[in-house]
Design a protein around this motif. Sequence first.
Motif, short mmCIF file in Angstrom:
data_model
loop_
_atom_site.label_atom_id
_atom_site.label_comp_id
_atom_site.label_asym_id
_atom_site.label_seq_id
_atom_site.Cartn_x
_atom_site.Cartn_y
_atom_site.Cartn_z
N ALA A 27 -9.36 2.44 -0.62
CA ALA A 27 -10.15 1.69 -1.57
C ALA A 27 -9.30 0.56 -2.14
N GLY A 28 -9.89 -0.55 -2.41
CA GLY A 28 -9.14 -1.65 -2.98
C GLY A 28 -8.23 -2.31 -1.97
N ALA A 29 -8.53 -2.12 -0.70
CA ALA A 29 -7.62 -2.58 0.33
C ALA A 29 -7.71 -4.07 0.57
N ALA A 30 -8.64 -4.72 -0.07
CA ALA A 30 -8.79 -6.15 0.17
C ALA A 30 -7.49 -6.90 -0.09
N GLN A 31 -6.67 -6.39 -1.01
CA GLN A 31 -5.43 -7.07 -1.34
C GLN A 31 -4.32 -6.76 -0.35
N GLU A 32 -4.49 -5.73 0.44
CA GLU A 32 -3.45 -5.35 1.38
C GLU A 32 -3.75 -5.94 2.75
N ALA A 33 -3.65 -7.25 2.81
CA ALA A 33 -4.03 -7.91 4.05
C ALA A 33 -3.14 -7.47 5.19
N ARG A 34 -1.87 -7.24 4.92
CA ARG A 34 -0.98 -6.84 6.01
C ARG A 34 -0.84 -5.33 6.03
N PRO A 35 -1.16 -4.71 7.18
CA PRO A 35 -0.98 -3.26 7.26
C PRO A 35 0.49 -2.91 7.05
N GLY B 31 -4.56 -4.86 -13.21
CA GLY B 31 -4.39 -6.24 -13.63
C GLY B 31 -3.36 -6.42 -14.72
N SER B 32 -3.09 -5.40 -15.48
CA SER B 32 -2.16 -5.55 -16.59
C SER B 32 -0.81 -4.92 -16.31
N ALA B 33 -0.64 -4.37 -15.11
CA ALA B 33 0.59 -3.64 -14.82
C ALA B 33 1.77 -4.59 -14.69
N HIS B 34 2.94 -4.10 -15.08
CA HIS B 34 4.18 -4.88 -14.99
C HIS B 34 5.21 -4.07 -14.20
N VAL B 35 5.72 -4.68 -13.15
CA VAL B 35 6.78 -4.05 -12.36
C VAL B 35 8.06 -4.85 -12.55
N VAL B 36 9.12 -4.17 -12.92
CA VAL B 36 10.43 -4.81 -13.03
C VAL B 36 11.25 -4.41 -11.81
N ARG B 52 4.00 -9.32 -4.80
CA ARG B 52 3.13 -10.45 -5.14
C ARG B 52 2.08 -10.66 -4.05
N ARG B 53 2.46 -10.45 -2.81
CA ARG B 53 1.54 -10.64 -1.69
C ARG B 53 0.54 -9.49 -1.60
N VAL B 54 1.00 -8.28 -1.80
CA VAL B 54 0.15 -7.10 -1.62
C VAL B 54 -0.81 -6.94 -2.80
N ALA B 55 -0.33 -7.23 -4.00
CA ALA B 55 -1.14 -6.99 -5.21
C ALA B 55 -0.91 -8.13 -6.21
N PRO B 56 -1.58 -9.27 -5.99
CA PRO B 56 -1.30 -10.46 -6.82
C PRO B 56 -1.59 -10.26 -8.31
N ASP B 57 -2.33 -9.24 -8.66
CA ASP B 57 -2.63 -9.02 -10.08
C ASP B 57 -1.47 -8.37 -10.83
N ALA B 97 8.17 -19.74 -7.24
CA ALA B 97 6.96 -20.48 -6.83
C ALA B 97 5.82 -19.53 -6.50
N GLU B 98 6.14 -18.31 -6.12
CA GLU B 98 5.10 -17.33 -5.81
C GLU B 98 4.71 -16.49 -7.01
N GLY B 99 5.24 -16.83 -8.16
CA GLY B 99 4.80 -16.13 -9.36
C GLY B 99 5.69 -14.99 -9.78
N VAL B 100 6.84 -14.82 -9.12
CA VAL B 100 7.80 -13.81 -9.59
C VAL B 100 8.56 -14.41 -10.77
N GLU B 101 8.61 -13.67 -11.87
CA GLU B 101 9.40 -14.13 -13.00
C GLU B 101 10.85 -13.70 -12.75
N VAL B 102 11.74 -14.65 -12.59
CA VAL B 102 13.14 -14.34 -12.26
C VAL B 102 13.98 -14.45 -13.52
N ARG B 103 14.65 -13.37 -13.85
CA ARG B 103 15.55 -13.37 -15.01
C ARG B 103 16.98 -13.27 -14.50
#
Lengths: 110, 427
Positions: A27-35, B31-36, B52-57, B97-103
């Motif tokens: 579920a929610g896989a739309a964001q996981e474009a790359r397997p 959407g509100s999660a923060h990963v360090v 960022r690519r897998v879960a842009p939120d 540039a991809e939205g990673v906050e670099v400290r």
Amino acid sequence: MIFHHARRIARGVAAAGAVCAFGLASAGAAQEARPVNAESCTSCHGPGGVSLGAIPTIAGQDVAELDAALRGYRDGARQGTIMGRLVGPLSDAEIVEISAYFAALTGPEQ
Amino acid sequence: MSARLTRRQTLGYAGAALSAPLLSAPALAQGSAHVVVIGGGFGGASAARSLRRVAPDIRVTLVTDAPEFSTCPFSNLVIAGLREISEITFSYDALRAEGVEVRVDPAAALAPDRREVVLQSGDRLAYDRAIVSPGIDFVWDALPGGNPGMAASLPHAWKAGAQTLMLRDQIQAMPEGGTVIIAPPDNPFRCPPGPYERASLVAHYLSQHNPSAKVLIVDGKNQFSKQSLFTEGWEALYPGMISFVPFSDHGGLSAIDAGARRIETYFESFEADVINLIPPQSAASIVRDAGLTGTGLWCEIDGLTFESREAEHVHVIGDAAIVGDMPKSGFSASTQGKACAHAVAALLAQRTPERAYLMNTCYSLVGPEYGISVAGVYRSETGNNRLSSLPDSGGTSEAGDLPQLRRDEADYARGWYANITQELFGA
């Protein structure tokens, strides 16, 4: 050492229990474009499957050719420097998944 | 195929339902999660970019020690004068540039109980999950009279940068017919084939600029990665120049005289013009101080999610972790970073992480046109941190007099480096 086990025993039978998801089953896989199973490939073949150097670009290749290449390396029918060592345990479903993913990407000339 | 899909979906939903009731409000909306992410090397950069690519939120902060990163892979080419350090040094601009906050503010402490990272500046970063890839520290106490000051005259060059240049400069300044000692530690350590690639490329440099010089490997073990391939290459390219002294022939280091550039072992003493002393290693101190190494030197993790077995919501990847059979390599760290990003994204979305097919390849250059490789394949799996090498896979390049294969693998080594650094740091 860790890797001294260059085994070339009977190929073709995927390890028991190695049936992984084909396609994006979650579920929610739309964001996981790359397997996740295709993630390692780009470390050598380049970001998005587009290579900067001597290693072949795989993005935008014909899906049947990618599929045949992976099966060939896995089953020992196709020779390469390293691919035979990397794809032996892939299942048919994983080969279909990986081939479809890279075939659908845009290659450098397109 | 569709049967498998259906079965997998069923299992996935069942797993999610067991671990977290689907109807209850998740602790965190994705959407509100923060990963360090701690660490700006192969593991950290890979995890941050992949997330960022897998879960842009998901908001991603990368915490790193320095504004630029010099890679250990290919640093042996710098030592041999074949590349400049600038060619193996990268900024974090593409991540920003991809939205990673670099400290650029070293992580001083990790507090899993508060889900907080404390930076050197005193700033505190709260996280929902942390991905920690801090690399190694040296265990100086494991050397006779060992202390960090030794690296000022006996460079380890096992973290790339100033140490790499110091070793290069010492080798270039060596008198005619001098000796370079490379002293690698026992396993486990970062980059198992690295000392032997280094011996090879130092010999390449010496064969052109100081052909009567010698390279002596005084090793903390009896066998090493790709040993037969390296030995074959040394005989072909640098006959008589490189000698390997296994642990059983010297019995271990008993004294180190940094000033005189002499090392004593239990059976023999060795003097040299340059000593590349590579100390024993452990996971970096930030994870040891946080209790993530338990009673050992390395972090144990769950083999599916890379979550620490000592602390919840903290995932450890790269050289600091024991990831089953995977070697401590930049490629492994990068692979783990990607798989960990998928797993963390799934966990934050209350989904069950998928198992992943993980690869590692270590190319070594025995000479500029002479490459060899070792590969391994693994599957992530939950539970007991096995990540065993899969059967019917992996292993080294074919042995024998195969000049075309060696040339091809040298090309592929350069191609791999160009591609992985582009993927990690390139625009």
